[in-house]
Design a protein around this motif. Structure first.
Motif, PDB file in Angstrom:
ATOM      1  N   GLU A  78       0.840  -1.203   0.000  1.00 21.80           N
ATOM      2  CA  GLU A  78       0.000   0.000   0.000  1.00 21.80           C
ATOM      3  C   GLU A  78       0.878   1.258   0.000  1.00 21.80           C
ATOM      4  OE1 GLU A  78      -2.287   0.470   3.556  1.00 21.80           O
ATOM      5  OE2 GLU A  78      -3.106   2.375   2.829  1.00 21.80           O
ATOM      6  N   ILE A  79       1.919   1.242   0.834  1.00 18.27           N
ATOM      7  CA  ILE A  79       2.804   2.410   0.907  1.00 18.27           C
ATOM      8  C   ILE A  79       3.540   2.618  -0.408  1.00 18.27           C
ATOM      9  CG2 ILE A  79       4.830   3.367   2.060  1.00 18.27           C
ATOM     10  CD1 ILE A  79       3.833   1.772   4.562  1.00 18.27           C
ATOM     11  N   MET A  80       3.994   1.503  -1.001  1.00 18.65           N
ATOM     12  CA  MET A  80       4.668   1.636  -2.293  1.00 18.65           C
ATOM     13  C   MET A  80       3.758   2.342  -3.298  1.00 18.65           C
ATOM     14  SD  MET A  80       6.512  -2.013  -2.821  1.00 18.65           S
ATOM     15  CE  MET A  80       7.320  -2.846  -1.477  1.00 18.65           C
ATOM     16  N   ARG A  81       2.500   1.939  -3.300  1.00 25.13           N
ATOM     17  CA  ARG A  81       1.553   2.580  -4.216  1.00 25.13           C
ATOM     18  C   ARG A  81       1.413   4.068  -3.907  1.00 25.13           C
ATOM     19  NH1 ARG A  81      -2.191   0.352  -7.380  1.00 25.13           N
ATOM     20  NH2 ARG A  81      -3.829   1.797  -6.772  1.00 25.13           N
ATOM     21  N   LEU A  82       1.368   4.390  -2.618  1.00 25.05           N
ATOM     22  CA  LEU A  82       1.139   5.778  -2.217  1.00 25.05           C
ATOM     23  C   LEU A  82       2.303   6.686  -2.575  1.00 25.05           C
ATOM     24  CD1 LEU A  82      -0.659   5.255   1.179  1.00 25.05           C
ATOM     25  CD2 LEU A  82      -1.625   6.256  -0.887  1.00 25.05           C
ATOM     26  N   VAL A  83       3.538   6.152  -2.512  1.00 26.91           N
ATOM     27  CA  VAL A  83       4.666   7.024  -2.842  1.00 26.91           C
ATOM     28  C   VAL A  83       4.972   7.006  -4.337  1.00 26.91           C
ATOM     29  CG1 VAL A  83       5.699   6.841  -0.570  1.00 26.91           C
ATOM     30  CG2 VAL A  83       6.448   5.298  -2.378  1.00 26.91           C
ATOM     31  N   GLY A  84       4.143   6.324  -5.118  1.00 25.14           N
ATOM     32  CA  GLY A  84       4.283   6.442  -6.566  1.00 25.14           C
ATOM     33  C   GLY A  84       5.116   5.374  -7.229  1.00 25.14           C
TER      34      GLY A  84
END
Lengths: 233, 297
Positions: free
Chosen positions: B204-210
């Motif tokens: 999820e975090i990977m997705r959020l930071v692009g």
């Protein structure tokens, strides 16, 4: 054209709950805007539509010239690279060090290690964590973790910083420090900041533009310093 | 260049995360190890059974006895006729004199009896090997109809039974191997899924930071690859040493001289290759499947 522009945005969740009803608002480049409202008022949905975590049911959301609602799932990363996001629960990777957590945002864009290092260090310097580079998130206090999260959000110099209740888990003193950091980013880097919060003290003290959302409707748009606590939230 | 950097970083991150999530990686590796040992045993059994079946089938042949008074010319005609059959692989002529010598060598009593008779009472014959034992009886029936042929021996009903038994055994073994491979795939991918489930917040975090989808998937795919390859080390050792020792202990055959084991080299290396490829591929597919679940694609 405005930097951020919402036109007649509606959001109805699958379970029938209307989270946003006909919201239209525009925000200029370099503005600092608070978004306030009670829990379940639609405040979070408003923030989430800006970074395409939620798609609007109807209406258009434009951020920096991108039609956010039209971006496909596989292309969302293109938007995310242009904005920084700070969360209430930090969302740091527990198995990565502070440095790695911040560098991560640049690594996944494919930047060279040589370019990454100075950018990460300057971001950590800005949030005052240069000496905690090798620590793991679990070894830091809540305020420090939030600083790491901010450093990660600004390391690629985004035009827009979205903060979703960044002080929700922090004590008043730590919150003040975090707000100082965020305000500094707005002033020094000219980054547009949109921050959802229910911390009245912060909103009152900082005297910024305030968007009040109630039952999914934009109930008030107060220009800099004109918002008074007794009017809501 | 950018793609290469993301690729190289994914490999680095995969190693890092295998080490930093060691307890979970270890669970996946052990699961892979155990199932691959089972696959190895099943595979070795299957290939050996297949091989034994083949070699026993190769031994099956038709013996064609000719009439007592056939001429040289008739013998050649019959030979040509048998040879012209599609299913016939090889025809060998064995004269009655050869039979007499063979039988005399075998037993002294035969020698005495055969020498007592003025004329050789045995018959000239052909030994016919066939291409496909499943059609052994058809070919035998045809040969029987050729004029000048006295009798045809091929074990009749017994041979048919053996052949159909072998076919059944072969099919059962193939089904077992395929089932085991599927079970392995399922077990490994499930364990990796659990590993990744514990890291869905990371995704999820990977997705959020692009991070693009491929940049998120790559480290997990490499991680599955690493787990699969490490998990195949012990099964490979067991395969190589175990089979060589077993082969030595049994002198290369089981039960009787009929069932011959396959020579250990290069057989064990082939099995090892299958194990490492299976481990790696299943590991990669398992983690890919698990990541996709959290990518909202």
């Amino acid at each position: 054209m405005k930097f951020i522009e919402l036109k007649n945005v509606n959001k109805v969740y699958k379970n029938g709950v209307t989270a946003l009803a006909d919201v239209s608002v525009s925000i200029e480049k370099g503005e600092f805007v608070f978004v306030i409202g009670l829990t379940a008022s639609g405040k979070s949905t408003f923030i989430k539509t800006l970074y395409r975590e939620e798609k609007p049911t109807s209406g258009t959301v434009m951020v920096g010239g991108l039609n956010v609602g039209k971006i496909r799932n596989g292309k969302v990363y293109k938007l995310r690279r242009k904005i920084g996001i700070v969360f209430q629960d930090f969302k740091l990777l527990p198995k990565l060090t502070v440095y790695e957590n911040v560098a991560f945002a640049l690594e996944c864009v494919g930047m060279k290690d040589k370019e990454i290092r100075p950018k990460v260090m300057s971001a950590l310097e800005r949030v005052g964590l240069k000496d905690k580079v090798r620590s793991f998130p679990g070894e830091l206090s809540g305020g420090e973790q939030q600083r790491v999260c901010i450093a990660r959000a600004i390391v690629n110099r985004p035009k827009l910083l979205i903060c979703d209740e960044p002080t929700g888990n922090l004590d008043p003193d730590t919150s003040k420090e975090i707000m100082k950091v965020i305000e500094g980013i707005n002033k020094d880097l000219g980054t547009t900041i949109i921050m959802a919060t229910h911390d009245r003290d912060i909103v009152n003290r900082m005297k910024k533009r305030v968007l009040l959302i109630e039952h999914g409707v934009l109930a008030g748009d107060y220009a800099k310093g004109s918002y008074k606590t007794h009017e809501g939230s | 260049m950018r793609a290469v950097r993301i690729f190289v970083r994914s490999i680095r991150d995969a190693f890092k995360s295998v080490l930093r999530n060691f307890s979970l990686s270890f669970a996946s590796i052990m699961c892979t190890t155990i199932t691959l040992i089972l696959v190895s045993v099943a595979l070795i059994c299957a290939v050996n059974i297949e091989n034994a079946t083949k070699s026993i089938e190769d031994e099956l042949s038709i013996v064609v006895y000719l009439d007592g008074e056939v001429t040289e010319e008739q013998i050649n005609n019959i030979r040509a006729d048998i040879d012209s059959q599609d299913n016939v692989a090889e025809v060998t002529f064995k004269s009655k004199t050869e039979w007499k010598e063979e039988m005399s060598d075998y037993d002294d009593t035969f020698e005495t009896v055969l020498n007592y008779l003025d004329e050789n009472p045995l018959m000239d014959s052909f030994i016919v090997r066939v291409e496909d034992v499943n059609h052994l009886s058809d070919t035998a029936e045809y040969i029987k109809s050729i004029s000048g042929v006295d009798t045809v021996k091929y074990g009749e009903g017994m041979v048919d039974n053996i052949i159909s038994a072998f076919n059944v055994v072969e099919k059962i073994v193939i089904v077992i191997v395929i089932a085991l491979i599927l079970v392995t795939a399922f077990l490994i991918s499930n364990t990796i899924k659990l590993t990744i489930f514990s890291r869905r917040s990371a995704i999820e975090i990977m997705r959020l930071v692009g991070a693009s989808n491929i940049a998120i998937k790559l480290p997990f795919i490499f991680e599955g690859f690493i787990i699969g390859v490490i998990g195949s080390i012990i099964p490979i050792c067991i395969t190589i040493y175990g089979y060589v020792i077993l082969y030595g202990a049994l002198n290369g055959h089981v039960f009787s001289n009929m069932i011959v084991l396959i020579e250990p080299y290069n057989f064990v290396f082939w099995v090892s290759l299958v194990l490492v490829v299976l481990g790696a591929v299943v590991g990669m597919l398992g983690s890919l499947k698990a990541v996709r679940k959290y990518l909202k694609i």
